[in-house]
Design an enzyme around this catalytic site. Sequence first.
Site, mmCIF file in Angstrom:
data_model
loop_
_atom_site.group_PDB
_atom_site.id
_atom_site.type_symbol
_atom_site.label_atom_id
_atom_site.label_comp_id
_atom_site.label_asym_id
_atom_site.label_seq_id
_atom_site.Cartn_x
_atom_site.Cartn_y
_atom_site.Cartn_z
ATOM 1 C CD GLU A 47 -2.271 1.298 2.944
ATOM 2 O OE1 GLU A 47 -1.636 0.803 3.900
ATOM 3 O OE2 GLU A 47 -3.375 1.850 3.077
ATOM 4 C CG ASN A 110 -4.724 4.087 0.289
ATOM 5 O OD1 ASN A 110 -4.037 3.493 -0.523
ATOM 6 N ND2 ASN A 110 -4.553 3.993 1.600
ATOM 7 C CE LYS A 127 -7.065 1.394 3.824
ATOM 8 N NZ LYS A 127 -5.795 1.816 4.470
ATOM 9 C CD GLU A 146 -5.335 4.916 5.613
ATOM 10 O OE1 GLU A 146 -5.875 4.608 4.547
ATOM 11 O OE2 GLU A 146 -4.859 4.066 6.390
ATOM 12 C CB CYS A 176 -3.994 -1.523 4.606
ATOM 13 S SG CYS A 176 -3.257 -1.571 6.249
ATOM 14 C CG ASN A 201 2.013 1.446 4.698
ATOM 15 O OD1 ASN A 201 3.136 1.921 4.789
ATOM 16 N ND2 ASN A 201 1.427 1.228 3.532
HETATM 17 N N1 CDT Z 1 -2.998 1.479 6.477
HETATM 18 C C1 CDT Z 1 -3.916 0.936 7.307
HETATM 19 O O1 CDT Z 1 -5.058 0.763 6.925
HETATM 20 N N2 CDT Z 1 -3.488 0.598 8.529
HETATM 21 C C2 CDT Z 1 -4.369 0.129 9.544
HETATM 22 C C3 CDT Z 1 -3.822 0.537 10.851
HETATM 23 C C4 CDT Z 1 -4.679 0.224 11.936
HETATM 24 S S1 CDT Z 1 -5.463 1.605 12.525
HETATM 25 C C5 CDT Z 1 -6.384 0.834 13.697
HETATM 26 C C6 CDT Z 1 -4.543 -1.387 9.535
HETATM 27 O O2 CDT Z 1 -5.691 -1.840 9.607
HETATM 28 O O3 CDT Z 1 -3.571 -2.130 9.505
#
Ligand code: CDT
Length: 315
Positions: A47, A110, A127, A146, A176, A201
């Site tokens: 991502e 995204n 996304k 985000e 993600c 990420n």
């Molecule tokens: N990039 C991304 O979506 N990261 C989120 C971080 C967690 S925020 C609670 C993830 O679900 O891995």
Amino acid sequence: MSRVITVGAAQIGGIQRSENRPQVIARMIELLKQARSNGCDLVAFPELTLTTFFPRWYMEDQAEVDTFFEREMPSNETAPLFNAAREWGIGFTLGFAELTEEGGKTRRFNTQILVDKSGKIIGKYRKIHLPGHAEHEPWRAFQHLEKRYFEVGNLSWGVNRARVDLQSGLFGQMICNDRRWPESYRVMGLQGVEMILLGYNTPVHNPPAPEHDRLGDFHNHLVMQSAAYQNATWVVGVAKCGMEEGCEMIGGSCIIAPTGEIVAQAVTRGDELIVARCDLDLGQSYKNSVFNFARHREPEQYRMIVERKGAVLPE
Ligand code: CDT
């Protein structure tokens, strides 16, 4: 005829804010070179691969935010990646921040694209599950904005019929946080998906729920393995990971079979290619038996899933 394809997950270690796109692309091409040596047909990148994970900072100047976005794909800076992949006959997925004009409006998503072996973009996903918050929350060790910088994706979860190594396969994408939600997979399961490619990420530390921190790697695999099995599909999960601007992110990139088993897994939190030979027919026995959707699903009884957003407790 065999439908085995060789797939690589190109995990990328931390990208600092000072690193420019040509430097990142050079790292990606190095991994692509390894993929060529391993006979890969298809490689997944993470991502928002091209820059550091910028939603960790609160920025008020939109011009500054927009420096992290791509206005065209391929661009002058990303063309060397497309050229190398085409020359070596490797398809790939790539996550990036997309800035586009749509319906007379500037839109920011995204995004992840699927590129075939000829260098043609044949699939795009934006996304849908955007985690985090939209306003500055200074109490956090780092932000997760985000919801401020991106709109919710408007393409649902399509499944693309793509030719890989002379075989036609059914490929889907998610990004993600989507991987934590069973709905993301099931929309593609209902289109017969055979391989889902997803980049992530994920910080080790979750500021609103630090009690989850010790479980980050477990939850990462838990959701992807269960969904692979429940939808009888391959899942390729690939991380941007390691230390980025003082923020540690999990690795654990993996290739998961429709059996739910991990068949390849990264062992570092840096640039690392993992490879697996994937039989796209491996899910068939599940699709024809325990997960024969047409025979066993009862959608009439699932109405609440689309009619209700948050949980409402019984009286
Ligand atoms: N990039 C991304 O979506 N990261 C989120 C971080 C967690 S925020 C609670 C993830 O679900 O891995």
